[in-house]
Design a protein around this motif. Sequence first.
Motif, PDB file in Angstrom:
ATOM      1  N   SER A  36       0.844  -0.933  -0.035  1.00 61.80           N
ATOM      2  CA  SER A  36      -0.086   0.129  -0.005  1.00 61.80           C
ATOM      3  C   SER A  36       0.926   1.229  -0.134  1.00 61.80           C
ATOM      4  O   SER A  36       0.361   2.247  -0.099  1.00 61.80           O
ATOM      5  N   GLY A  37       2.302   1.053   0.315  1.00 64.34           N
ATOM      6  CA  GLY A  37       2.709   2.247   0.310  1.00 64.34           C
ATOM      7  C   GLY A  37       4.106   2.109   0.178  1.00 64.34           C
ATOM      8  O   GLY A  37       4.616   1.105  -0.147  1.00 64.34           O
ATOM      9  N   ASP A  38       4.975   3.089   0.054  1.00 68.67           N
ATOM     10  CA  ASP A  38       6.441   2.889  -0.381  1.00 68.67           C
ATOM     11  C   ASP A  38       7.432   3.864  -0.363  1.00 68.67           C
ATOM     12  O   ASP A  38       6.990   4.825   0.292  1.00 68.67           O
ATOM     13  N   SER A  39       8.330   4.013  -1.201  1.00 62.90           N
ATOM     14  CA  SER A  39       9.491   4.497  -0.802  1.00 62.90           C
ATOM     15  C   SER A  39       9.920   5.904  -1.333  1.00 62.90           C
ATOM     16  O   SER A  39      10.089   6.489  -1.044  1.00 62.90           O
ATOM     17  N   GLY A 180       5.888  10.625   6.452  1.00 63.15           N
ATOM     18  CA  GLY A 180       5.129   9.310   6.609  1.00 63.15           C
ATOM     19  C   GLY A 180       3.748   9.281   7.346  1.00 63.15           C
ATOM     20  O   GLY A 180       3.340  10.168   7.664  1.00 63.15           O
ATOM     21  N   TYR A 181       3.063   8.151   7.029  1.00 64.80           N
ATOM     22  CA  TYR A 181       1.709   7.998   7.742  1.00 64.80           C
ATOM     23  C   TYR A 181       1.364   6.557   7.789  1.00 64.80           C
ATOM     24  O   TYR A 181       2.190   5.572   7.403  1.00 64.80           O
ATOM     25  N   ALA A 182       0.190   6.597   8.695  1.00 67.70           N
ATOM     26  CA  ALA A 182      -0.034   4.927   8.821  1.00 67.70           C
ATOM     27  C   ALA A 182      -1.442   4.769   8.003  1.00 67.70           C
ATOM     28  O   ALA A 182      -2.350   5.761   7.681  1.00 67.70           O
ATOM     29  N   LEU A 183      -1.420   3.599   7.301  1.00 71.83           N
ATOM     30  CA  LEU A 183      -2.407   3.344   6.494  1.00 71.83           C
ATOM     31  C   LEU A 183      -3.132   1.975   6.644  1.00 71.83           C
ATOM     32  O   LEU A 183      -2.460   0.944   7.113  1.00 71.83           O
ATOM     33  N   LYS A 184      -4.597   1.960   6.920  1.00 74.16           N
ATOM     34  CA  LYS A 184      -5.093   0.733   7.119  1.00 74.16           C
ATOM     35  C   LYS A 184      -6.258   0.417   6.184  1.00 74.16           C
ATOM     36  O   LYS A 184      -7.016   1.149   5.601  1.00 74.16           O
ATOM     37  N   GLU A 188      -5.927  -4.543   7.734  1.00 70.98           N
ATOM     38  CA  GLU A 188      -4.635  -4.400   7.955  1.00 70.98           C
ATOM     39  C   GLU A 188      -4.039  -3.139   7.799  1.00 70.98           C
ATOM     40  O   GLU A 188      -4.403  -2.364   7.230  1.00 70.98           O
ATOM     41  N   THR A 189      -2.992  -3.080   8.802  1.00 70.81           N
ATOM     42  CA  THR A 189      -2.297  -1.755   8.965  1.00 70.81           C
ATOM     43  C   THR A 189      -0.809  -1.848   8.245  1.00 70.81           C
ATOM     44  O   THR A 189       0.079  -2.702   8.396  1.00 70.81           O
ATOM     45  N   SER A 190      -0.576  -0.758   7.723  1.00 66.81           N
ATOM     46  CA  SER A 190       0.805  -0.551   6.919  1.00 66.81           C
ATOM     47  C   SER A 190       1.356   0.772   7.337  1.00 66.81           C
ATOM     48  O   SER A 190       0.695   1.735   7.970  1.00 66.81           O
ATOM     49  N   LYS A 191       2.716   0.737   7.621  1.00 66.21           N
ATOM     50  CA  LYS A 191       3.292   2.085   8.031  1.00 66.21           C
ATOM     51  C   LYS A 191       4.334   2.553   6.848  1.00 66.21           C
ATOM     52  O   LYS A 191       5.450   1.956   6.173  1.00 66.21           O
ATOM     53  N   VAL A 192       3.729   3.782   6.145  1.00 68.94           N
ATOM     54  CA  VAL A 192       4.596   4.435   5.212  1.00 68.94           C
ATOM     55  C   VAL A 192       5.412   5.466   5.827  1.00 68.94           C
ATOM     56  O   VAL A 192       5.236   5.990   6.922  1.00 68.94           O
ATOM     57  N   THR A 193       6.932   5.119   5.693  1.00 70.44           N
ATOM     58  CA  THR A 193       7.800   6.040   6.527  1.00 70.44           C
ATOM     59  C   THR A 193       8.187   7.345   6.114  1.00 70.44           C
ATOM     60  O   THR A 193       9.013   8.023   6.664  1.00 70.44           O
ATOM     61  N   LYS A 194       8.186   7.206   4.381  1.00 66.90           N
ATOM     62  CA  LYS A 194       8.752   8.346   3.901  1.00 66.90           C
ATOM     63  C   LYS A 194       7.876   8.673   2.360  1.00 66.90           C
ATOM     64  O   LYS A 194       7.501   7.621   1.837  1.00 66.90           O
ATOM     65  N   VAL A 195       7.608   9.898   2.239  1.00 68.52           N
ATOM     66  CA  VAL A 195       7.148  10.160   0.893  1.00 68.52           C
ATOM     67  C   VAL A 195       7.864  11.271   0.263  1.00 68.52           C
ATOM     68  O   VAL A 195       8.475  12.119   0.942  1.00 68.52           O
ATOM     69  N   ALA A 196       8.119  11.131  -0.892  1.00 70.85           N
ATOM     70  CA  ALA A 196       9.052  12.130  -1.350  1.00 70.85           C
ATOM     71  C   ALA A 196       8.674  12.464  -3.159  1.00 70.85           C
ATOM     72  O   ALA A 196       7.841  11.333  -3.635  1.00 70.85           O
ATOM     73  N   THR A 197       9.174  13.652  -3.624  1.00 67.63           N
ATOM     74  CA  THR A 197       9.010  13.850  -4.943  1.00 67.63           C
ATOM     75  C   THR A 197       9.758  12.985  -5.735  1.00 67.63           C
ATOM     76  O   THR A 197      10.922  12.550  -5.536  1.00 67.63           O
ATOM     77  N   ASP A 198       9.008  12.414  -6.893  1.00 69.73           N
ATOM     78  CA  ASP A 198       9.601  11.332  -7.668  1.00 69.73           C
ATOM     79  C   ASP A 198       9.938  11.963  -9.223  1.00 69.73           C
ATOM     80  O   ASP A 198       9.211  12.916  -9.515  1.00 69.73           O
ATOM     81  N   SER A 211       7.319   8.622  -4.568  1.00 65.71           N
ATOM     82  CA  SER A 211       7.546   7.655  -4.181  1.00 65.71           C
ATOM     83  C   SER A 211       7.350   7.372  -2.832  1.00 65.71           C
ATOM     84  O   SER A 211       7.330   8.337  -1.948  1.00 65.71           O
ATOM     85  N   GLU A 212       7.029   5.994  -2.140  1.00 63.04           N
ATOM     86  CA  GLU A 212       6.744   6.071  -0.523  1.00 63.04           C
ATOM     87  C   GLU A 212       7.559   4.757  -0.205  1.00 63.04           C
ATOM     88  O   GLU A 212       7.657   3.786  -0.897  1.00 63.04           O
ATOM     89  N   VAL A 213       8.256   5.242   0.789  1.00 64.43           N
ATOM     90  CA  VAL A 213       8.986   3.860   1.632  1.00 64.43           C
ATOM     91  C   VAL A 213       8.009   3.156   2.756  1.00 64.43           C
ATOM     92  O   VAL A 213       7.501   3.990   3.516  1.00 64.43           O
ATOM     93  N   VAL A 214       8.058   1.836   2.477  1.00 67.70           N
ATOM     94  CA  VAL A 214       7.020   1.257   3.571  1.00 67.70           C
ATOM     95  C   VAL A 214       7.712   0.431   4.253  1.00 67.70           C
ATOM     96  O   VAL A 214       8.682  -0.242   3.755  1.00 67.70           O
ATOM     97  N   ASP A 215       7.417   0.421   5.526  1.00 66.29           N
ATOM     98  CA  ASP A 215       7.959  -0.568   6.377  1.00 66.29           C
ATOM     99  C   ASP A 215       7.420  -1.952   6.214  1.00 66.29           C
ATOM    100  O   ASP A 215       6.409  -2.210   6.295  1.00 66.29           O
ATOM    101  N   MET A 216       8.420  -2.695   6.256  1.00 71.41           N
ATOM    102  CA  MET A 216       7.854  -4.277   5.899  1.00 71.41           C
ATOM    103  C   MET A 216       8.075  -4.958   7.155  1.00 71.41           C
ATOM    104  O   MET A 216       8.866  -5.953   7.628  1.00 71.41           O
TER     105      MET A 216
END
Length: 268
Positions: A36-39, A180-184, A188-198, A211-216
């Motif tokens: 759901s999110g990422d780097s 970052g932000y939390a996504l449900k 199920e809950t995911s944690k996006v730790t960083k969002v940046a211009t791509d 791009s989004e960085v997601v905690d695995m």
Amino acid sequence: MKRTSGARLCSTAAIGALSLALLTGCSSDDGSKKGSGDSKGSSSSSSSSSSGSDAKALASAELEKLLLAQGDVKGYKVADGDDTLPKSKSVVKTDKAACDPLAWATGGLAPGDTDANVSNSVSTDKASDAPTSLDDAGEADIEGAFDIDMTFVGLSSYDGDGAEKAMKAVSDGVTACAGGYALKAEGETSKVTKVATDKGTGGGDEAVAFSEVVDMDGEGTATFHAEVIRKGNTVATFYTVNFAAFGDGGDMGPVPAAVITAQLGKLK
């Protein structure tokens, strides 16, 4: 590339029923999780072209005809998003309202305020290269089978300047959610730790790539890429997952330019 059996099972489950819930909740002993999110990154560009205050939203049935169809992109196969994408915004929640448009865009949902929204998925077609039987499949074949880009494509249409407002919401979200932000989704809950211009493919009248960085689940991170592009009063969203990258905890890679170019070519 080393992949544990847990990662194989996770990827197999994702390929078999690639719902946002599975991508978000598919965790194992090796940390293969989250879709759901990422780097990394998000870049935006815009032109002076406007959708106009008198623009009228297309109906969902009209948008369906504009979605990529089988044969539109050489080397890719197209499937409907019925079993792979969330049905509505109500099942996708974030802990920051400003981040909602980002979460919606990655799920093929309209990033702005409209009910006119359709989606599907476009994935690398490796059928011609696949072994004819499991007995013929070696380790390289199995690993290669997961090296598939699947791009979730969403189209949404807006009245008046709604499309421009949707683009602004995405652009503002990239800045507001940089930390970052939390996504449900689907429980199920995911944690996006960083969002940046791509750096994206761009095109259309206005484009935002991020791009989004997601905690695995504490087993490293994975980076996902998305692009949101406006053409007139229609907004197209693109979000790519590469199954091989799940096992590596790496970068999913950019949204395929061929997919973006083909989709924009079908928009009015």
